[in-house]
Design a protein around this motif. Structure first.
Motif: not given
Length: 161
Positions: A16, A18, A34-36, A38, A44, A46, A48, A59
Motif C-alpha cells: 500500500r 503511503t 513510501s509504502h507498506d 504486509a 509490516t 516499511p 520505499s 526504509r
C-alpha cells in the motif's frame, strides 16, 4: 533427502502506497515513495524506493528485499541439506551483494549477485562435507532458480572451537 511430490504454493502480500503528500502523482518530485508491505499475521515492512530514486533511505527498498530473499533462500536450503547430510551447522551468516544497472529509458535489471556465507560446523570432520553442500543448496534454492542473472557463491566453512 526425501523431496516428495510436486505441489503448487501460493503467496500473498499487500503493498500500500503511503506517500501521497496531498497532490498524488501530479509531479515526479511531488510525492513520496513510501509504502507498506504486509502479509497476514506478520509485521509490516516499511518500504520505499532506493534513495537514488528519491526514496527514503531509512526504509527497505525492493532491490534490498530481493537480495535478502535470495540470501535467506540459500541459507534455508543449505541448512536443510546439512541436516539431511548429518552436518551440524552451529552458525551461519551471509553478506550478500548484488549489482544492478539502469538504462537511459528508465528501465534496468540486476546483472549479478554474490553470496558470501560463513558457516561454522560442530566438528572438523564435517568441514569438507559442509563445503560441498553449498552446490546442492544452490540447486534447491527456489529464489535463485527463479532469477535471470548469475548468482555467485563465495562460501567459507570452519569448525567450531
Amino acid at each position: 533427502m526425501v523431496i516428495g511430490r510436486a505441489k503448487q504454493h501460493h503467496y500473498e502480500v499487500r503493498v500500500r502506497w503511503t506517500g501521497n503528500t496531498g497532490e498524488g502523482t501530479g509531479s515526479y518530485r511531488g510525492y513520496e515513495r513510501s509504502h507498506d508491505v504486509a502479509a497476514a499475521g506478520k509485521p509490516t515492512i516499511p518500504g520505499s524506493a532506493d534513495s537514488a530514486f528519491r526514496g527514503d533511505p531509512s526504509r527497505w527498498n525492493p532491490e534490498e528485499l530481493l537480495v535478502a530473499a535470495l540470501s535467506q533462500c540459500q541459507m534455508l536450503s543449505y541448512l536443510a541439506v546439512a541436516a539431511a547430510s548429518e552436518v551440524v551447522v552451529v552458525d551461519y551468516a551471509d553478506t550478500a551483494t548484488a549489482e544492478m544497472v539502469t538504462h537511459p529509458d528508465g528501465s534496468g535489471e540486476f546483472t549479478s549477485a554474490t553470496l558470501r556465507p560463513a558457516v561454522t560446523v560442530a566438528s572438523p570432520d564435517m568441514v569438507e562435507t559442509a563445503r560441498g553442500l553449498h552446490d546442492r543448496a544452490r540447486e534447491l534454492c527456489f529464489v535463485a532458480r527463479s532469477l535471470d542473472f548469475p548468482v555467485h557463491h563465495e562460501p567459507t566453512v570452519r569448525a567450531a572451537g
